[in-house]
Design a protein around this motif. Structure first.
Motif, PDB file in Angstrom:
ATOM      1  N   PRO A 174     -25.837  -6.514   3.174  1.00  8.40           N
ATOM      2  CA  PRO A 174     -25.775  -4.550   3.233  1.00  8.40           C
ATOM      3  C   PRO A 174     -24.429  -5.032   2.567  1.00  8.40           C
ATOM      4  CG  PRO A 174     -25.649  -5.523   4.804  1.00  8.40           C
ATOM      5  CD  PRO A 174     -26.173  -6.341   4.537  1.00  8.40           C
ATOM      6  N   LEU A 175     -23.730  -5.786   2.035  1.00 13.55           N
ATOM      7  CA  LEU A 175     -21.964  -5.740   1.596  1.00 13.55           C
ATOM      8  C   LEU A 175     -22.299  -5.950   0.513  1.00 13.55           C
ATOM      9  CD1 LEU A 175     -18.819  -5.139   2.364  1.00 13.55           C
ATOM     10  CD2 LEU A 175     -19.315  -7.793   2.835  1.00 13.55           C
ATOM     11  N   GLY A 176     -21.624  -5.354  -0.674  1.00 17.73           N
ATOM     12  CA  GLY A 176     -21.399  -5.357  -1.696  1.00 17.73           C
ATOM     13  C   GLY A 176     -20.478  -6.429  -2.870  1.00 17.73           C
ATOM     14  N   GLU A 190      -7.518   0.757  -1.494  1.00 19.50           N
ATOM     15  CA  GLU A 190      -8.549   1.681  -1.638  1.00 19.50           C
ATOM     16  C   GLU A 190      -8.738   1.622  -3.816  1.00 19.50           C
ATOM     17  OE1 GLU A 190      -9.540   5.803  -1.357  1.00 19.50           O
ATOM     18  OE2 GLU A 190      -7.244   5.355  -1.362  1.00 19.50           O
ATOM     19  N   TRP A 191      -9.504   1.078  -4.333  1.00 18.38           N
ATOM     20  CA  TRP A 191      -9.759   1.180  -5.593  1.00 18.38           C
ATOM     21  C   TRP A 191     -10.469   2.691  -6.168  1.00 18.38           C
ATOM     22  CZ3 TRP A 191     -10.788  -4.249  -7.729  1.00 18.38           C
ATOM     23  CH2 TRP A 191      -9.882  -5.122  -7.288  1.00 18.38           C
ATOM     24  N   ILE A 192     -10.910   2.769  -7.709  1.00 10.86           N
ATOM     25  CA  ILE A 192     -11.364   3.963  -7.843  1.00 10.86           C
ATOM     26  C   ILE A 192     -12.688   3.140  -8.237  1.00 10.86           C
ATOM     27  CG2 ILE A 192     -11.811   5.648  -9.631  1.00 10.86           C
ATOM     28  CD1 ILE A 192     -10.006   6.470  -6.609  1.00 10.86           C
ATOM     29  N   GLY A 193     -13.780   3.407  -8.047  1.00 13.40           N
ATOM     30  CA  GLY A 193     -15.357   2.760  -9.164  1.00 13.40           C
ATOM     31  C   GLY A 193     -15.572   3.692 -10.289  1.00 13.40           C
ATOM     32  N   LEU A 194     -16.303   3.363 -11.427  1.00  7.18           N
ATOM     33  CA  LEU A 194     -16.390   3.888 -11.699  1.00  7.18           C
ATOM     34  C   LEU A 194     -17.897   4.440 -12.184  1.00  7.18           C
ATOM     35  CD1 LEU A 194     -16.020   6.029 -14.549  1.00  7.18           C
ATOM     36  CD2 LEU A 194     -16.101   3.805 -15.988  1.00  7.18           C
ATOM     37  N   HIS A 195     -18.807   5.511 -11.338  1.00  4.05           N
ATOM     38  CA  HIS A 195     -20.062   5.125 -11.660  1.00  4.05           C
ATOM     39  C   HIS A 195     -21.020   4.759 -13.259  1.00  4.05           C
ATOM     40  CE1 HIS A 195     -24.705   6.432 -10.676  1.00  4.05           C
ATOM     41  NE2 HIS A 195     -24.373   6.470  -9.285  1.00  4.05           N
ATOM     42  N   LYS A 196     -21.957   4.297 -13.548  1.00  2.00           N
ATOM     43  CA  LYS A 196     -22.444   4.937 -14.506  1.00  2.00           C
ATOM     44  C   LYS A 196     -22.956   5.920 -15.169  1.00  2.00           C
ATOM     45  CE  LYS A 196     -26.870   3.020 -16.736  1.00  2.00           C
ATOM     46  NZ  LYS A 196     -28.347   2.539 -16.539  1.00  2.00           N
ATOM     47  N   ASN A 197     -23.578   6.870 -14.395  1.00  3.89           N
ATOM     48  CA  ASN A 197     -23.344   8.383 -15.074  1.00  3.89           C
ATOM     49  C   ASN A 197     -21.785   8.454 -15.841  1.00  3.89           C
ATOM     50  OD1 ASN A 197     -22.013   8.940 -12.865  1.00  3.89           O
ATOM     51  ND2 ASN A 197     -23.691   9.280 -11.239  1.00  3.89           N
ATOM     52  N   SER A 220     -16.433   9.374 -11.070  1.00  4.36           N
ATOM     53  CA  SER A 220     -15.592   8.431 -10.412  1.00  4.36           C
ATOM     54  C   SER A 220     -15.481   8.654  -8.701  1.00  4.36           C
ATOM     55  CB  SER A 220     -13.722   8.403 -10.993  1.00  4.36           C
ATOM     56  OG  SER A 220     -13.762   9.887 -10.724  1.00  4.36           O
ATOM     57  N   PHE A 221     -15.180   7.213  -7.843  1.00  2.29           N
ATOM     58  CA  PHE A 221     -15.009   8.012  -6.902  1.00  2.29           C
ATOM     59  C   PHE A 221     -14.209   6.358  -5.924  1.00  2.29           C
ATOM     60  CE2 PHE A 221     -18.583   5.175  -8.228  1.00  2.29           C
ATOM     61  CZ  PHE A 221     -18.462   3.883  -7.470  1.00  2.29           C
ATOM     62  N   SER A 222     -13.606   6.868  -4.775  1.00  2.28           N
ATOM     63  CA  SER A 222     -13.125   6.328  -4.141  1.00  2.28           C
ATOM     64  C   SER A 222     -14.223   5.429  -3.042  1.00  2.28           C
ATOM     65  CB  SER A 222     -12.275   6.885  -2.942  1.00  2.28           C
ATOM     66  OG  SER A 222     -11.476   5.992  -2.242  1.00  2.28           O
ATOM     67  N   ILE A 223     -13.218   3.559  -3.285  1.00  3.53           N
ATOM     68  CA  ILE A 223     -14.229   2.210  -2.831  1.00  3.53           C
ATOM     69  C   ILE A 223     -12.783   1.477  -1.870  1.00  3.53           C
ATOM     70  CG2 ILE A 223     -14.228   1.410  -4.964  1.00  3.53           C
ATOM     71  CD1 ILE A 223     -16.590   0.398  -4.599  1.00  3.53           C
ATOM     72  N   ASP A 224     -13.638   0.752  -0.885  1.00  4.12           N
ATOM     73  CA  ASP A 224     -12.264   0.212  -0.090  1.00  4.12           C
ATOM     74  C   ASP A 224     -13.525  -1.069  -1.028  1.00  4.12           C
ATOM     75  OD1 ASP A 224     -11.134   1.702   1.363  1.00  4.12           O
ATOM     76  OD2 ASP A 224     -12.408   1.891   2.738  1.00  4.12           O
ATOM     77  N   VAL A 225     -11.569  -2.069  -1.042  1.00  4.72           N
ATOM     78  CA  VAL A 225     -12.305  -3.118  -1.824  1.00  4.72           C
ATOM     79  C   VAL A 225     -11.004  -4.033  -0.567  1.00  4.72           C
ATOM     80  CG1 VAL A 225     -12.613  -2.735  -3.609  1.00  4.72           C
ATOM     81  CG2 VAL A 225     -10.494  -2.796  -3.388  1.00  4.72           C
ATOM     82  N   ILE A 283     -15.309 -10.807  -4.463  1.00  4.04           N
ATOM     83  CA  ILE A 283     -14.567  -8.794  -4.356  1.00  4.04           C
ATOM     84  C   ILE A 283     -15.972  -8.163  -3.291  1.00  4.04           C
ATOM     85  CG2 ILE A 283     -13.866  -6.098  -5.448  1.00  4.04           C
ATOM     86  CD1 ILE A 283     -13.476  -8.531  -7.927  1.00  4.04           C
ATOM     87  N   TYR A 284     -15.665  -7.624  -2.431  1.00  5.50           N
ATOM     88  CA  TYR A 284     -16.369  -7.542  -1.542  1.00  5.50           C
ATOM     89  C   TYR A 284     -15.655  -6.048  -1.061  1.00  5.50           C
ATOM     90  CZ  TYR A 284     -15.686 -11.942   0.420  1.00  5.50           C
ATOM     91  OH  TYR A 284     -15.881 -13.647   0.542  1.00  5.50           O
ATOM     92  N   ILE A 285     -16.897  -5.225  -1.288  1.00  5.68           N
ATOM     93  CA  ILE A 285     -16.637  -3.681  -2.394  1.00  5.68           C
ATOM     94  C   ILE A 285     -17.711  -2.953  -0.349  1.00  5.68           C
ATOM     95  CG2 ILE A 285     -16.839  -4.079  -4.002  1.00  5.68           C
ATOM     96  CD1 ILE A 285     -19.147  -2.622  -4.647  1.00  5.68           C
ATOM     97  N   LYS A 286     -17.220  -2.016  -0.162  1.00  3.87           N
ATOM     98  CA  LYS A 286     -17.593  -0.840   1.056  1.00  3.87           C
ATOM     99  C   LYS A 286     -16.937   1.121  -0.040  1.00  3.87           C
ATOM    100  CE  LYS A 286     -17.591   0.255   5.920  1.00  3.87           C
ATOM    101  NZ  LYS A 286     -17.143   0.308   6.958  1.00  3.87           N
ATOM    102  N   GLN A 287     -18.150   1.497  -0.136  1.00  4.44           N
ATOM    103  CA  GLN A 287     -17.825   2.896  -0.223  1.00  4.44           C
ATOM    104  C   GLN A 287     -17.158   3.454   0.532  1.00  4.44           C
ATOM    105  OE1 GLN A 287     -20.758   4.395  -2.499  1.00  4.44           O
ATOM    106  NE2 GLN A 287     -19.712   6.452  -3.212  1.00  4.44           N
ATOM    107  N   ASN A 288     -16.289   4.653   0.671  1.00  7.61           N
ATOM    108  CA  ASN A 288     -16.156   4.928   1.939  1.00  7.61           C
ATOM    109  C   ASN A 288     -17.161   6.202   1.445  1.00  7.61           C
ATOM    110  OD1 ASN A 288     -13.052   3.939   2.252  1.00  7.61           O
ATOM    111  ND2 ASN A 288     -12.169   5.059   0.297  1.00  7.61           N
ATOM    112  N   GLN A 289     -17.219   6.140   3.155  1.00  8.00           N
ATOM    113  CA  GLN A 289     -18.219   7.218   3.480  1.00  8.00           C
ATOM    114  C   GLN A 289     -17.896   8.336   4.440  1.00  8.00           C
ATOM    115  OE1 GLN A 289     -21.219   7.542   2.260  1.00  8.00           O
ATOM    116  NE2 GLN A 289     -21.046   6.295   0.716  1.00  8.00           N
ATOM    117  N   ASP A 290     -17.054   8.424   5.397  1.00  4.27           N
ATOM    118  CA  ASP A 290     -15.529   9.360   6.130  1.00  4.27           C
ATOM    119  C   ASP A 290     -16.329  10.530   5.798  1.00  4.27           C
ATOM    120  OD1 ASP A 290     -13.867   8.785   4.352  1.00  4.27           O
ATOM    121  OD2 ASP A 290     -12.757   9.194   5.863  1.00  4.27           O
TER     122      ASP A 290
END
Length: 387
Positions: free
Chosen positions: A20-22, A84-91, A94-99, A114-121
């Motif tokens: 479940p971990l990216g 904290e990086w900014i990821g870019l979705h295919k659409n 942009s979104f914040s993501i922990d790495v 690279i281990y990623i976990k999208q911020n969900q708080d």
């Protein structure tokens, strides 16, 4: 980690694929080597769409020297989410993501895991909603001025997609070189904790000039300035209206200058009448200029005007009045008309007509005329002809 890099352990590969971990692996050349389902779905891709692609397709702000610096870190065996990086979705969103990143040992070429976990708080969701749903242009940059993230309104106003803008210097969007030079100074000021607001011309993707009212302030993370936020709104329509109004005012000014008469306006401040506008050919014939008249009191312009104070007072009381004057051989008729708003006089406008020539003609016509009384003989005159 060694098994992950070699790909020889089927069980380990299965655990990574189903985790479940990216998890993403990247070569030091910048190409993505592997990407499990959790990672690819986070970005809206299928796994085969990502593998082999350049790393900035997922993290557009991590490139160049920033990317290569990741290979200089010391190896850490236990993943921890400390970046904290900014990821870019295919659409394009942009979104914040922990790495967390770590180097895989004993691999050629060198590989970065690279281990990623999208911020969900809730706090992150609220921030993202404020960022994405904002009707104004909103984007952020890193410390070098490269665009880090931007919202949907920015894409609509500027005409670019997120792929085209993220990682690019925001100053490239400014229309004129002098603005980019001045912006470099303002940007450094913001990095030191300052802020600014100004109206500045941008160039959209179609090459058209658009005006943006831009507000800038520092982006702070854990008490450190890590970039700059920009918020703005399109004021192109307002600027076009202002330009059209300016041109109309310039045309009116030229018209007033070319007229043979004179037009002026005045207000009453306390007990004094102050001129707010004056122009026309007659003004110059009186030896005056608009620059000299505007802002001065009635009696300071020409001393004789003090004798016309009663006309000015009557006009300020709401009456339309007319008077005739002769100054240094120039005759004119002035008509004063009050400008009334909300049942009160706010200004008086005067229209003056040069009647000097008319006065001269009238004077000439009134001069006494001399008549010659010729007495004709009563008898016909006889003429002799010589033969």
């Amino acid at each position: 980690m060694n098994l992950f890099s070699s790909g020889n352990d089927t069980l380990f590969q299965s655990l990574i694929a189903e985790s479940p971990l990216g998890i993403i692996s990247v070569a030091d050349t910048g190409h993505i080597l592997s990407c499990n389902h959790a990672a690819s779905s986070t970005f809206g891709y299928r796994e085969e769409e990502i593998i082999g692609k350049s790393f900035p397709i997922l993290f557009p702000t991590i490139h160049g020297s920033t990317f290569h610096s990741l290979f200089q870190q010391e190896n850490q065996s236990i993943p921890s989410y400390n970046q904290e990086w900014i990821g870019l979705h295919k659409n394009g969103a942009s979104f914040s993501i922990d790495v967390h990143t770590t180097i895989i040992t004993n691999s050629t070429p060198r590989i970065l895991a690279i281990y990623i976990k999208q911020n969900q708080d809730q706090k992150s969701d609220l921030y993202q909603s404020l960022f994405e749903q904002n009707p104004f242009l909103v984007y952020s940059t890193d410390l070098q001025g490269r665009i880090f993230s931007l919202n949907h309104a920015s894409k609509q106003i500027l005409g670019y997609s997120a792929h085209e803008l993220i990682g690019r210097s925001y100053q490239d969007l400014m229309m004129f070189e002098e603005d980019r030079t001045a912006e470099s100074i303002r940007f450094r000021h913001v990095l030191q904790g300052g802020h600014y607001k100004l109206e500045i011309p941008f160039c959209n993707k179609q090459g058209h000039l658009i005006y943006i009212c831009l507000i800038s302030f520092p982006k702070v993370f854990e008490s450190q300035v890590v970039g700059v936020y920009f918020m703005g709104f399109d004021i192109t329509a307002r600027k076009q209206t202002e330009r059209a109004l300016m041109m109309a005012q310039e045309d009116l000014k030229n018209t007033l200058q070319m007229q043979k008469g004179m037009t002026f306006k005045f207000i009453k401040s306390g007990k004094e009448f102050i001129y707010t506008m004056a122009d026309g050919e007659l003004l110059y014939r009186l030896g005056l200029t608009p620059e000299y008249v505007v802002g001065r009191r009635m009696q300071d312009v020409l001393p004789y005007l003090q004798s016309k104070r009663s006309y000015y007072e009557r006009a300020w009381q709401g009456e339309t009045v007319t008077y005739e004057e002769n100054v240094v051989g120039v005759c004119y008729v002035a008509s004063l008309r009050p400008i009334i708003r909300n049942n009160r006089v706010v200004e008086v406008i005067a229209s003056c007509i040069d009647i000097t020539e008319r006065k001269k003609q009238k004077k000439n016509y009134a001069q006494p005329k001399i008549y010659l009384n010729l007495c004709l003989p009563t008898q016909p005159m006889r003429f002799m002809s010589w033969i």
